[in-house]
Design a protein around this motif. Structure first.
Motif, PDB file in Angstrom:
ATOM      1  N   LYS A 549       0.831  -1.198   0.000  1.00 37.80           N
ATOM      2  CA  LYS A 549       0.000   0.000   0.000  1.00 37.80           C
ATOM      3  C   LYS A 549       0.868   1.251   0.000  1.00 37.80           C
ATOM      4  O   LYS A 549       1.875   1.306   0.698  1.00 37.80           O
ATOM      5  CB  LYS A 549      -0.871  -0.030   1.259  1.00 37.80           C
ATOM      6  CG  LYS A 549      -1.851   1.103   1.347  1.00 37.80           C
ATOM      7  CD  LYS A 549      -2.895   0.863   2.446  1.00 37.80           C
ATOM      8  CE  LYS A 549      -3.887   1.993   2.461  1.00 37.80           C
ATOM      9  NZ  LYS A 549      -3.923   2.731   3.721  1.00 37.80           N
ATOM     10  N   GLN A 550       0.469   2.249  -0.770  1.00 37.92           N
ATOM     11  CA  GLN A 550       1.178   3.534  -0.794  1.00 37.92           C
ATOM     12  C   GLN A 550       0.204   4.673  -0.570  1.00 37.92           C
ATOM     13  O   GLN A 550      -0.920   4.641  -1.066  1.00 37.92           O
ATOM     14  CB  GLN A 550       1.847   3.767  -2.160  1.00 37.92           C
ATOM     15  CG  GLN A 550       3.148   3.031  -2.338  1.00 37.92           C
ATOM     16  CD  GLN A 550       3.772   3.277  -3.703  1.00 37.92           C
ATOM     17  OE1 GLN A 550       3.077   3.339  -4.696  1.00 37.92           O
ATOM     18  NE2 GLN A 550       5.095   3.389  -3.732  1.00 37.92           N
ATOM     19  N   ASP A 551       0.696   5.648   0.148  1.00 42.01           N
ATOM     20  CA  ASP A 551      -0.116   6.795   0.500  1.00 42.01           C
ATOM     21  C   ASP A 551       0.748   8.034   0.243  1.00 42.01           C
ATOM     22  O   ASP A 551       1.822   8.140   0.811  1.00 42.01           O
ATOM     23  CB  ASP A 551      -0.377   6.660   2.006  1.00 42.01           C
ATOM     24  CG  ASP A 551      -1.636   7.311   2.429  1.00 42.01           C
ATOM     25  OD1 ASP A 551      -2.050   8.260   1.760  1.00 42.01           O
ATOM     26  OD2 ASP A 551      -2.191   6.867   3.456  1.00 42.01           O
ATOM     27  N   SER A 571       4.269   7.290   1.930  1.00 35.68           N
ATOM     28  CA  SER A 571       4.510   6.231   2.907  1.00 35.68           C
ATOM     29  C   SER A 571       4.060   4.920   2.283  1.00 35.68           C
ATOM     30  O   SER A 571       3.071   4.882   1.551  1.00 35.68           O
ATOM     31  CB  SER A 571       3.738   6.567   4.186  1.00 35.68           C
ATOM     32  OG  SER A 571       3.100   5.448   4.731  1.00 35.68           O
ATOM     33  N   GLN A 572       4.838   3.866   2.502  1.00 34.27           N
ATOM     34  CA  GLN A 572       4.489   2.580   1.894  1.00 34.27           C
ATOM     35  C   GLN A 572       4.670   1.452   2.893  1.00 34.27           C
ATOM     36  O   GLN A 572       5.674   1.392   3.601  1.00 34.27           O
ATOM     37  CB  GLN A 572       5.383   2.316   0.668  1.00 34.27           C
ATOM     38  CG  GLN A 572       5.102   0.988  -0.014  1.00 34.27           C
ATOM     39  CD  GLN A 572       5.701   0.887  -1.401  1.00 34.27           C
ATOM     40  OE1 GLN A 572       6.503   1.720  -1.798  1.00 34.27           O
ATOM     41  NE2 GLN A 572       5.312  -0.133  -2.149  1.00 34.27           N
ATOM     42  N   ASN A 573       3.685   0.568   2.946  1.00 35.22           N
ATOM     43  CA  ASN A 573       3.780  -0.620   3.797  1.00 35.22           C
ATOM     44  C   ASN A 573       3.594  -1.857   2.942  1.00 35.22           C
ATOM     45  O   ASN A 573       2.604  -1.981   2.228  1.00 35.22           O
ATOM     46  CB  ASN A 573       2.701  -0.603   4.890  1.00 35.22           C
ATOM     47  CG  ASN A 573       2.922   0.527   5.870  1.00 35.22           C
ATOM     48  OD1 ASN A 573       4.041   1.029   6.008  1.00 35.22           O
ATOM     49  ND2 ASN A 573       1.865   0.947   6.536  1.00 35.22           N
ATOM     50  N   ASN A 586       8.283  -1.112   6.046  1.00 34.79           N
ATOM     51  CA  ASN A 586       7.606   0.187   6.088  1.00 34.79           C
ATOM     52  C   ASN A 586       8.618   1.234   5.654  1.00 34.79           C
ATOM     53  O   ASN A 586       9.686   1.343   6.248  1.00 34.79           O
ATOM     54  CB  ASN A 586       7.188   0.551   7.520  1.00 34.79           C
ATOM     55  CG  ASN A 586       6.103  -0.348   8.067  1.00 34.79           C
ATOM     56  OD1 ASN A 586       5.774  -1.361   7.465  1.00 34.79           O
ATOM     57  ND2 ASN A 586       5.563   0.012   9.206  1.00 34.79           N
TER      58      ASN A 586
HETATM   59  C1  LIG Z   1       2.179   2.323   7.255  1.00 38.37           C
HETATM   60  O1  LIG Z   1       2.237   2.018   8.621  1.00 38.37           O
HETATM   61  C2  LIG Z   1       2.496   3.150   9.446  1.00 38.37           C
HETATM   62  C3  LIG Z   1       2.702   2.658  10.881  1.00 38.37           C
HETATM   63  O2  LIG Z   1       1.749   1.695  11.213  1.00 38.37           O
HETATM   64  C4  LIG Z   1       1.345   4.146   9.323  1.00 38.37           C
HETATM   65  O3  LIG Z   1       1.596   5.278  10.097  1.00 38.37           O
HETATM   66  C5  LIG Z   1       1.218   4.545   7.840  1.00 38.37           C
HETATM   67  O4  LIG Z   1       0.111   5.398   7.660  1.00 38.37           O
HETATM   68  C6  LIG Z   1       1.055   3.312   6.968  1.00 38.37           C
HETATM   69  N1  LIG Z   1       1.090   3.705   5.578  1.00 38.37           N
HETATM   70  C7  LIG Z   1       0.289   3.140   4.664  1.00 38.37           C
HETATM   71  C8  LIG Z   1       0.475   3.563   3.258  1.00 38.37           C
HETATM   72  O5  LIG Z   1      -0.564   2.323   4.950  1.00 38.37           O
END
Ligand SMILES: *[C@@H]1O[C@H](CO)[C@@H](O)[C@H](O)[C@H]1NC(C)=O
Ligand SMILES: *[C@@H]1O[C@H](CO)[C@@H](O)[C@H](O)[C@H]1NC(C)=O
Ligand SMILES: *[C@@H]1O[C@H](CO)[C@@H](O)[C@H](O)[C@H]1NC(C)=O
Ligand SMILES: *[C@@H]1O[C@H](CO)[C@@H](O)[C@H](O)[C@H]1NC(C)=O
Length: 605
Positions: A549-551, A571-573, A586
């Motif tokens: 996931k990317q935001d 941000s990417q997880n 992360n």
């Molecule tokens: C990824 O995980 C972090 C810590 O849990 C969170 O703050 C962040 O919003 C997440 N980013 C995405 C793209 O989900």
């Protein structure tokens, strides 16, 4: 992705009109002017977050080295492929390593790599800076193993690039293969006897004489999106390209809905399994197809944009005119897309290794095992200029018989429902397209291993919503795509010998808000993108899942195609799980720098 055509169109528009709505400019930029003002350091590394590929002793073989300068309108680069005879065979795993570097000003470009017309990699380039950038892409290409021993093939790469007084970035590319000898050296977990013999296709009751064992190892899901039932588990004996002749690359170029490109193909009469692997990318007026409004909106408002035709697209495959499969592609965002500051140094999901899509054609074998040629076609429902599509047909042969018999026994013709709703006054309004498709097909294949019936069930649900506000300057796109596939193989006693399920979801949300700038001939864009790719595979005794996931949030000030200033955070997880392994990473990047990066193979649970 730009071609010279769309580039000149774009320059005209941006020099002679002041932007007032998201339609008076492209969603595609370069950022070199901005970055050269703000950064002075050596070449920077770009990357795409994926599962880390296994390393270990392997034999390396250089297959291509080339610089792509002014290559637009030229034939692709082609070179004879030389098999890695210095690497002891057999190989159990083959990784492709693509390395590129570039310096200067340049757009992102699409590229394809083919061996004997079979596509190995669809990739796009990162946009360079004046100090230079480089990146590496690793891809598991074990499924193409049957090609790597051949000495009669050409390796071809197409990367159309433009060099002139403004665009100076030359892409320097090096490609090597890493060949691994056995699973053990690449770190396969031990003690997974159940998973290692997933498919044992021997039907003694039926006089079957050979055993077909399809092994899978548990090295993790190395592709961004496999879309695959089990193509990666046992390389095909033969791969036939369904592609163009290669003068302009092996991809077919789809410019309109009526473009159905096809190729006549004859398959061996002892084929017992067939999977078509589809490669797809979208460009020009359809680069952001998921955000295209209906033509009625464009016409009523007298807009000059050609990015219309609504926001529903489906890539489909035909055999002799009959539709045998389709996919709604994952919306890959290239590095100049929406806001280029989002994609540095971490690029969007799939940008460096675009997903391919597997369509299992085994139930259709009865149609094509007659030793005659059959017409395989590829088209794009509602597509506008342009899509680059081609496919690889993977075939598994019966080594104990010249002839395999097959027949389709069920074909619940695809039920598609598409619902559209539109409502707008002037430049403000909202548009919905919802679609659903359900397909079920079954067929038996009688080979020397026995008589097996393959049943494939597939379901798609997609929802797309576009909203314009503030006189068309604010645009929201929300898209949800869910796909489910189930495959069952049954022996002649009615026992289920293979059961595989794949579930995929790829939600996307994009906001772009165009605002006036204090400076003439400039504008501000506030942009947000959230997208994800979630995938689950499961079988009788294995399961794995990937969530990626990317935001991204940010803004930029733009003049012409250049980003002059801005701020961006992505941000990417990424997480991968199966019964024996897990991996999570992360990452966060802000204004071109990694500000957080945590990864672990130790997952809580
Ligand atoms: C990824 O995980 C972090 C810590 O849990 C969170 O703050 C962040 O919003 C997440 N980013 C995405 C793209 O989900
Ligand atoms: C294979 O099995 C199917 C389903 O059980 C049956 O209908 C078909 O006749 C069989 N084919 C052969 C050649 O035995
Ligand atoms: C809305 O946009 C159109 C064209 O972009 C412009 O002509 C019109 O004046 C705008 N209306 C308002 C209320 O800003
Ligand atoms: C973009 O996302 C951020 C954080 O989630 C939010 O504060 C901001 O309002 C969003 N921007 C737009 C234009 O919606």
């Amino acid at each position: 992705m730009n071609t010279v055509l769309s580039l000149s169109f774009f320059l005209l528009v941006s020099f002679f009109t002041e932007p007032v709505s998201p339609f008076s400019h492209q969603d595609h930029y370069t950022k070199s002017s901005y970055l050269s003002l703000h950064r002075h350091h050596g070449p920077q590394e770009y990357s795409e977050v994926t599962y880390p590929l296994p390393s270990g002793p392997s034999c390396s073989h250089l297959i291509l080295r080339h610089s792509f300068a002014h290559t637009i309108d030229s034939p692709p680069f082609s070179t004879p492929y030389i098999p890695p005879s210095h690497c002891p065979s057999p190989w159990s795993r083959v990784l492709l390593h693509f390395h590129a570097d570039c310096k200067g000003e340049q757009y992102d470009r699409i590229a394809g790599l083919w061996l004997g017309g079979v596509e190995l990699l669809r990739t796009s380039t990162a946009e360079p800076t004046k100090d230079g950038i480089f990146w590496n892409v690793w891809k598991d290409v074990t499924k193409y193993s049957s090609l790597f021993t051949r000495s009669d093939l050409d390796l071809t790469m197409m990367l159309e690039n433009v060099i002139n007084h403004e665009f100076t970035g030359i892409y320097h590319v090096t490609i090597t293969l890493s060949l691994f000898k056995s699973h053990a050296v690449v770190g396969a977990p031990i003690g997974v006897s159940c998973d290692r013999r997933l498919r044992i296709l021997r039907d003694e009751s039926d006089g079957g004489i050979s055993e077909v064992t399809v092994e899978r190892d548990d090295l993790g899901d190395t592709n961004v999106l496999r879309g695959s039932l089990d193509l990666d588990e046992s390389p095909a004996d033969l791969i036939i390209p369904i592609s163009d002749d290669g003068d302009r690359g092996f991809w077919f170029r789809v410019e309109r809905e009526s473009d159905l490109h096809s190729r006549r193909i004859r398959i061996p009469t002892n084929t017992h399994r067939a999977v078509l692997e589809l490669y797809v990318s979208f460009h020009g007026n359809d680069e952001f197809w998921y955000s295209n409004p209906p033509n009625s909106y464009i016409k009523t408002n007298g807009l000059s944009t050609r990015r219309g035709n609504g926001a529903y697209r489906e890539v489909y495959v035909t055999i002799d005119g009959e539709v045998v499969g389709s996919e709604i592609p994952f919306p890959v965002i290239f590095t100049g897309g929406i806001n280029p500051l989002f994609w540095e140094p971490i690029v969007a999901i799939g940008a460096f290794s675009l997903p391919s899509y597997d369509i299992d054609l085994t139930p259709y074998l009865g149609k094509i095992l007659d030793g005659k040629t059959h017409r395989f076609g590829i088209g794009v429902t509602r597509g506008i200029s342009f899509w680059l599509v081609n496919a690889n047909l993977h075939l598994w042969l019966d080594h104990h018989s010249e002839v395999v018999h097959a027949e389709r026994i069920l074909n619940k013709s695809p039920e598609v429902t598409i619902e559209r709703q539109e409502e707008f006054t002037g430049l403000d309004g909202s548009f919905d397209v919802d679609s659903e498709r359900e397909t079920k097909v079954a067929g038996w294949v009688r080979s020397s291993a026995g008589n097996f019936t393959t049943i494939i069930w597939q379901e798609y649900k997609s929802k797309n919503y576009i909203k314009f506000q503030h006189n068309g300057t604010y645009k929201l796109v929300k898209q949800k795509i869910k796909a489910k596939k189930k495959m069952k193989v049954i022996n002649s006693r009615g026992q289920v010998v293979v059961l595989l399920k794949v579930k995929r979801k790829y939600p996307l949300r994009v906001i772009t808000w165009t605002k006036p700038s204090l400076h003439k001939h400039r504008y501000l864009l506030v942009t947000n993108v959230t997208h994800a790719l979630k995938e689950e595979h499961s079988g009788a005794c294995f399961s794995n899942s990937v969530s990626n996931k990317q935001d991204s949030n940010g803004w930029m000030e733009v003049k012409g195609h250049s980003v002059l200033s801005g701020e961006a955070v992505t941000s990417q997880n990424y997480t991968y799980n199966d019964r024996f392994n897990c991996y999570s990473r992360n990452v966060a990047a802000a204004n071109g720098w990694i500000i957080e990066d945590k990864s672990t193979f130790q997952c809580e649970e």
